[in-house]
Design a protein around this motif. Structure first.
Motif, PDB file in Angstrom:
ATOM      1  N   GLU A 154      40.686-124.253 -10.541  1.00  0.00           N
ATOM      2  CA  GLU A 154      40.356-124.350 -11.442  1.00  0.00           C
ATOM      3  C   GLU A 154      39.196-125.297 -11.558  1.00  0.00           C
ATOM      4  O   GLU A 154      37.522-125.030 -12.309  1.00  0.00           O
ATOM      5  CB  GLU A 154      40.850-124.428 -12.901  1.00  0.00           C
ATOM      6  CG  GLU A 154      42.519-123.571 -12.477  1.00  0.00           C
ATOM      7  CD  GLU A 154      41.486-122.307 -13.870  1.00  0.00           C
ATOM      8  OE1 GLU A 154      40.093-122.615 -14.347  1.00  0.00           O
ATOM      9  OE2 GLU A 154      42.330-121.438 -13.426  1.00  0.00           O
ATOM     10  N   ASP A 155      38.823-126.229 -10.835  1.00  0.00           N
ATOM     11  CA  ASP A 155      38.166-127.726 -11.172  1.00  0.00           C
ATOM     12  C   ASP A 155      37.023-126.697 -10.442  1.00  0.00           C
ATOM     13  O   ASP A 155      35.792-127.297 -10.277  1.00  0.00           O
ATOM     14  CB  ASP A 155      39.073-129.165  -9.894  1.00  0.00           C
ATOM     15  CG  ASP A 155      39.798-128.585 -10.592  1.00  0.00           C
ATOM     16  OD1 ASP A 155      40.370-129.349 -11.785  1.00  0.00           O
ATOM     17  OD2 ASP A 155      40.408-130.053 -10.148  1.00  0.00           O
TER      18      ASP A 155
ATOM     19  N   LYS B  39      35.778-123.887 -10.425  1.00  0.00           N
ATOM     20  CA  LYS B  39      35.120-122.292 -11.296  1.00  0.00           C
ATOM     21  C   LYS B  39      34.501-123.367 -12.391  1.00  0.00           C
ATOM     22  O   LYS B  39      33.160-122.588 -12.310  1.00  0.00           O
ATOM     23  CB  LYS B  39      36.317-121.530 -11.939  1.00  0.00           C
ATOM     24  CG  LYS B  39      36.943-120.542 -11.105  1.00  0.00           C
ATOM     25  CD  LYS B  39      38.033-120.016 -11.962  1.00  0.00           C
ATOM     26  CE  LYS B  39      38.952-119.360 -11.712  1.00  0.00           C
ATOM     27  NZ  LYS B  39      39.531-118.618 -13.043  1.00  0.00           N
ATOM     28  N   MET B  40      34.859-124.447 -12.968  1.00  0.00           N
ATOM     29  CA  MET B  40      34.376-125.965 -13.668  1.00  0.00           C
ATOM     30  C   MET B  40      32.491-125.661 -13.210  1.00  0.00           C
ATOM     31  O   MET B  40      31.557-126.052 -13.150  1.00  0.00           O
ATOM     32  CB  MET B  40      35.071-127.182 -13.452  1.00  0.00           C
ATOM     33  CG  MET B  40      34.251-127.415 -15.184  1.00  0.00           C
ATOM     34  SD  MET B  40      35.863-129.226 -15.584  1.00  0.00           S
ATOM     35  CE  MET B  40      34.688-129.525 -16.576  1.00  0.00           C
TER      36      MET B  40
ATOM     37  N   SER C 294      30.497-123.152 -12.983  1.00  0.00           N
ATOM     38  CA  SER C 294      29.828-123.191 -14.109  1.00  0.00           C
ATOM     39  C   SER C 294      28.965-124.089 -14.956  1.00  0.00           C
ATOM     40  O   SER C 294      28.191-123.903 -14.739  1.00  0.00           O
ATOM     41  CB  SER C 294      30.907-123.173 -15.233  1.00  0.00           C
ATOM     42  OG  SER C 294      31.909-121.792 -15.177  1.00  0.00           O
TER      43      SER C 294
ATOM     44  N   GLU D 157      35.949-113.092 -19.139  1.00  0.00           N
ATOM     45  CA  GLU D 157      34.803-114.211 -18.849  1.00  0.00           C
ATOM     46  C   GLU D 157      34.044-114.169 -17.367  1.00  0.00           C
ATOM     47  O   GLU D 157      34.032-113.909 -16.514  1.00  0.00           O
ATOM     48  CB  GLU D 157      35.628-115.483 -17.541  1.00  0.00           C
ATOM     49  CG  GLU D 157      36.718-116.336 -19.034  1.00  0.00           C
ATOM     50  CD  GLU D 157      37.414-117.255 -18.198  1.00  0.00           C
ATOM     51  OE1 GLU D 157      37.451-117.820 -18.216  1.00  0.00           O
ATOM     52  OE2 GLU D 157      38.130-116.214 -16.522  1.00  0.00           O
TER      53      GLU D 157
ATOM     54  N   THR E 253      45.057-122.555 -18.721  1.00  0.00           N
ATOM     55  CA  THR E 253      44.126-121.254 -18.338  1.00  0.00           C
ATOM     56  C   THR E 253      44.326-120.637 -19.609  1.00  0.00           C
ATOM     57  O   THR E 253      43.334-120.009 -20.302  1.00  0.00           O
ATOM     58  CB  THR E 253      44.339-120.588 -17.290  1.00  0.00           C
ATOM     59  OG1 THR E 253      43.525-121.146 -15.845  1.00  0.00           O
ATOM     60  CG2 THR E 253      42.526-119.646 -17.572  1.00  0.00           C
TER      61      THR E 253
ATOM     62  N   SER F 270      31.174-120.499 -20.400  1.00  0.00           N
ATOM     63  CA  SER F 270      32.314-120.529 -19.179  1.00  0.00           C
ATOM     64  C   SER F 270      31.991-121.579 -18.886  1.00  0.00           C
ATOM     65  O   SER F 270      33.114-122.056 -18.872  1.00  0.00           O
ATOM     66  CB  SER F 270      31.602-119.515 -18.528  1.00  0.00           C
ATOM     67  OG  SER F 270      30.574-120.496 -17.438  1.00  0.00           O
ATOM     68  N   HIS F 271      30.697-123.129 -19.546  1.00  0.00           N
ATOM     69  CA  HIS F 271      31.358-123.862 -18.206  1.00  0.00           C
ATOM     70  C   HIS F 271      32.107-124.678 -19.486  1.00  0.00           C
ATOM     71  O   HIS F 271      33.260-125.593 -19.842  1.00  0.00           O
ATOM     72  CB  HIS F 271      29.882-124.578 -19.301  1.00  0.00           C
ATOM     73  CG  HIS F 271      30.007-126.235 -18.335  1.00  0.00           C
ATOM     74  ND1 HIS F 271      29.461-127.136 -19.187  1.00  0.00           N
ATOM     75  CD2 HIS F 271      31.045-126.979 -17.235  1.00  0.00           C
ATOM     76  CE1 HIS F 271      29.677-128.196 -18.609  1.00  0.00           C
ATOM     77  NE2 HIS F 271      30.196-127.874 -17.350  1.00  0.00           N
TER      78      HIS F 271
ATOM     79  N   MET G 288      35.665-123.949 -19.082  1.00  0.00           N
ATOM     80  CA  MET G 288      36.858-125.111 -17.691  1.00  0.00           C
ATOM     81  C   MET G 288      37.162-126.272 -18.594  1.00  0.00           C
ATOM     82  O   MET G 288      37.636-126.808 -18.059  1.00  0.00           O
ATOM     83  CB  MET G 288      35.082-124.811 -16.925  1.00  0.00           C
ATOM     84  CG  MET G 288      34.987-123.500 -16.317  1.00  0.00           C
ATOM     85  SD  MET G 288      36.860-122.787 -15.655  1.00  0.00           S
ATOM     86  CE  MET G 288      35.753-121.011 -15.667  1.00  0.00           C
TER      87      MET G 288
ATOM     88  N   GLN H  60      40.747-128.164 -18.821  1.00  0.00           N
ATOM     89  CA  GLN H  60      41.001-129.848 -17.453  1.00  0.00           C
ATOM     90  C   GLN H  60      41.150-130.125 -18.968  1.00  0.00           C
ATOM     91  O   GLN H  60      42.136-131.104 -18.227  1.00  0.00           O
ATOM     92  CB  GLN H  60      39.021-129.547 -17.606  1.00  0.00           C
ATOM     93  CG  GLN H  60      38.444-128.902 -16.382  1.00  0.00           C
ATOM     94  CD  GLN H  60      39.852-129.132 -15.397  1.00  0.00           C
ATOM     95  OE1 GLN H  60      40.451-130.145 -14.175  1.00  0.00           O
ATOM     96  NE2 GLN H  60      39.529-127.234 -14.349  1.00  0.00           N
TER      97      GLN H  60
END
Length: 819
Positions: A338-339, A341-342, A345, A520, A758, A784-785, A788, A792
């Protein structure tokens, strides 16, 4: 090729007036030499009969070689037969008869034909007749039919015997063929496999020669009707066997690669020596080759390096329950994925800003390079579905794929090719080099599947919610326990998002279940249809899951124009003869953010949380408490709880009951599918007039989570919680503790804290409408950013030691900052 060149050379000599010379080293004339001869004949019609002699001379020379080849094949037969009756036989009588079936008969037919034709050609006379010899040869093609019918089994038997008996292996690898009478070479070495193909090749050659002979035989010549008859018989025979034997698949060339074609290729993650490696895998008609792109200097031609190959004849798929558990490849924790992906983005947004502000191309390139590195890491570390390949001769290989769909595509492609008659083989280093060299120009997948490899004008995909109703399916041959799953792509790989209930013992399931799937940057929807397996013994040792059987699968592109209508759009996916009917409609993310407060004074959905708790005289809304209690009672071990969508009609029914405060709520909850209850809880939070963590605090949450210093982040994040209204805070903490309990069962339910963050992050934390209107049109990347970051924030609180309401309110160590 050498044989053809020699034959053409010989015919050229004859055409230049050297027709009295004896053939030097002619062999069977290829189509090229026959064409040469016939072309010359057309130039000089008067030499028609002369051309006849030339065609026959060439044919006679090739016939001599053919007889020598048959002789070479028969040579080991006698000693092999002699040992068959001893105490140490090389082969059994049955094996000998299978391998050398009809060779003796074919040899005798051609020896007789050659001995009759040879004097006629050597003592040439323009009135000579030999049509009866060709007619007789054609009439004996029945022997060839018997040979062709046995050909495959003869090859297989020879191959098996060669593998099991070293003595026979030596014999079959090097048979000595006598050279033509006046040839410089006394012998050539040929394999048995190559010689066994010669009779099939011969029938085709004979037919070509008959064609040319007829062309150069006057219609009033006594041979004409006889040759016509022989050609008719030969052609009929050829068309009858061509279906069984593909003339390109010569025994010599198949394992050597002549008719080999590339069927499928793509990038897969291989687990090699305990770590993940990205490989380019090539599936050819008879071999699976796993390669790695070599690092080459700038401007140099790219090349592949072969890591391993398995002939399809040796390739088997071990049943999941038979496989040894693989060398432990530790999955990357979800929060790291996930980090990443962030990060991706955030870089995407930077690239867009640079482009919009006409930034320097060097800065854009640097960002793109960074994005590629991050996406490559994600591509390597996200797949978890095991796909194992085994070589009969001992070695196993393990790939990890991101989707069951992909796994079954590879498996089906290989199994389809394995239905053909395949031989096992070993490639020499030169052959392997040639095959690996061909991969570069043959490949169909050129780029590693990451978004940084896509063109700027390619669709960024859809962001928002896709509503899908899976109606029904037809085309099953028998009744079974059937269900469907839905997958959509996200960050270059596919994720399973929804699953219908199992429709038991039917050939025509009627699910009629509606799902809401969050997208997404998605571009494709896949539907897979499974037969449920209840057999506890069929557990995949690689990941401890029972293996259900895929009955069919299909994929459709999500076309933004077609999908973005307010109406339902019905469609059918055809998969292996099965048809699945479904409908879908799409809501973009900015539309889905619009929260419409409930007009009615009663009810709970769409009503402010403070109003509901005050009315109920409760600290946490009744709907939240009841849904959580039910999930903890019977859904906490459900695979994909909260991730797998519930049936929309069930969720709507529950919503109506809660809104009406019906007395039968508890009865209805205990009967309802657990995914529908989980879906009702998510719907409640999504339909709140403002998100649980409030519109006002949204920008501060976004800033707090971006802080680098752990102490500053802790201080800010706790202060933000304290700033929430009491009903919001108490409900949030209540939900937080529940989600932690769900994650404790991750080994069973496959739902980690990160998966749960998520699912719930974007529901509990959303920008207000005023915020979203401020975003420019390139919103997809910014959204999308944002998503994310929302994930978080929730993850931060889920990973935090237990937070108590009273402690939080009392604690004055945290200094207050104005938010």
């Amino acid at each position: 090729m050498e044989e053809e060149d020699e034959a053409i050379g010989y015919l050229d000599k004859v055409l230049e007036g050297e027709e009295d010379s004896e053939p030097g080293t002619p062999t069977s004339p290829g189509p090229g030499s026959l064409f040469l001869a016939s072309e010359k004949g057309e130039q000089d019609a008067g030499k028609g009969l002369e051309m006849r002699k030339l065609v026959l001379s060439g044919f006679l020379a090739s016939e001599e070689i053919y007889i020598n080849q048959l002789e070479a094949l028969l040579l080991p037969m006698k000693p092999l037969k002699a040992t068959a009756t001893t105490s140490q036989p090389v082969l059994t009588i049955q094996q000998i008869e299978t391998i050398f079936y009809k060779i003796q008969d074919i040899y005798e037919i051609h020896k007789e034909f050659y001995d009759s034709l040879c004097p006629k050609v050597q003592h040439w006379d323009s009135n000579v007749t030999m049509g009866h010899l060709f007619q007789k040869l054609a009439s004996q093609l029945g022997v060839y039919k018997a040979f062709v019918d046995n050909y495959k089994i003869a090859l297989e038997t020879a191959e098996k015997c060669s593998q099991s008996n070293n003595q026979f292996h030596k014999i079959s690898e090097e048979l000595k063929v006598k050279g033509p009478k006046d040839s410089k070479e006394s012998h050539t070495s040929v394999t048995m496999e190559a010689l066994l193909y010669k009779p099939i090749d011969r029938v085709m050659r004979s037919t070509l020669v008959l064609h040319d002979l007829l062309k150069h035989t006057p219609a009033d010549h006594p041979d004409y009707p006889l040759l016509q008859d022989a050609l008719r018989i030969s052609q009929n025979f050829l068309s009858s066997i061509n279906e069984d034997i593909d003339p390109r698949r010569t025994a010599v060339t198949t394992p050597k690669g002549e008719a080999r074609q590339l069927v499928k290729d793509g990038f897969l993650v291989e687990v090699s020596e305990g770590s993940r490696k990205l490989r380019h895998v090539f599936l050819f008609t008879d071999v699976l080759l796993c390669a790695k792109l070599k690092k080459t200097g700038v401007g140099k031609h790219q090349q592949y390096d072969c890591k391993w190959y398995v002939p399809l004849a040796d390739l088997v798929f071990p049943a999941p329950e038979e496989t040894e558990p693989c060398a432990q490849v530790h999955p990357i924790p979800d929060h790291e994925l996930e980090d990443m992906k962030m990060k991706i983005s955030a870089i995407k947004s930077e690239v867009q800003k640079e482009k919009a502000g006409k930034g320097q191309s060097r800065a854009i390139e640097r960002l793109k390079k960074k994005m590629f590195e991050n996406e490559f890491w994600l591509l390597l570390n996200s797949p978890t579905i095991p796909f194992r390949i085994h070589n009969r001769n001992g070695k196993s290989y393990l790939f990890l794929l991101s989707s069951d769909y992909e796994r079954s595509e590879w498996r089906e492609a290989i199994q389809k090719l394995q239905k053909k008659d395949l031989q096992a083989f070993v490639l020499s280093s030169v052959e392997l080099q040639v095959l690996t060299g061909s991969c570069f120009k043959l490949r169909t997948v050129h780029n590693i599947p990451v978004t940084s490899n896509k063109d700027d004008d390619e669709s960024p995909g859809l962001y928002g919610f896709l509503h899908v109703i899976v109606h029904s399916a037809t085309g099953f041959k028998q009744s079974a326990n059937l269900y469907c799953t839905l997958e959509v792509d996200s960050f270059g790989y596919f994720v399973s998002k929804a699953k219908t209930r199992v429709f038991r013992d039917t050939a025509e399931p009627q699910w009629n279940e509606e799902f809401e799937i969050e997208l997404e940057g998605s571009q494709s929807l896949r539907i897979l249809c499974y037969e449920k397996c209840y057999d506890k013994t069929k557990v995949n040792k690689d990941n401890n899951e029972i293996v259900d059987k895929i009955m069919g699968k299909g994929q459709i592109q999500l076309d933004p124009q077609a999908v973005q209508t307010k109406n339902w759009h019905m469609d059918v996916i055809e998969m292996n003869g099965i048809k699945v009917e479904f409908s879908m409609k799409f809501t973009s993310r900015d539309m889905s953010l619009k929260r419409t407060p409930s007009k009615k004074q009663t009810g709970v959905f769409g009503v402010k949380i403070s109003v509901v708790t005050k009315r109920e005289r409760s600290k946490v809304p009744y709907i939240v408490r009841q849904c959580i209690e039910e999930v903890e009672k019977r859904g906490i071990e459900e695979v994909g709880i909260y991730r797998i969508s519930g049936v929309a009609t069930d969720i709507q029914a529950l919503k109506a009951v809660f809104d009406a405060n019906n007395k039968d709520i508890l009865v209805m909850l205990s009967d309802m599918d657990i995914n529908a209850i989980a879906g009702t809880l998510k719907l409640y939070f999504r339909e709140l007039p403002e998100p649980l963590l409030t519109d006002r605090l949204y920008p501060a949450f976004m800033e707090g989570i971006a802080l680098s210093d752990p102490a500053a982040k802790e201080n800010c994040m706790m202060h933000l919680l304290r700033s929430l209204p009491d009903p919001n805070l108490i409900t949030f903490l209540f939900l937080l503790e529940h989600l932690k309990r769900v994650a404790e069962k991750e080994p069973v339910n496959k739902m980690s804290l990160h998966n749960l963050a998520t699912v719930f992050g974007p529901t509990l934390l959303r920008p207000s409408e005023g915020e979203s209107k401020g975003h420019p049109t390139l919103a997809s990347d910014i959204w999308s950013h944002d998503v994310m970051a929302q994930v978080q924030v929730l993850l931060y609180y889920l990973q935090h030691p237990p937070i108590s309401f009273t402690e939080l309110k009392r604690n004055t160590l945290y200094f207050s900052t104005d938010v």
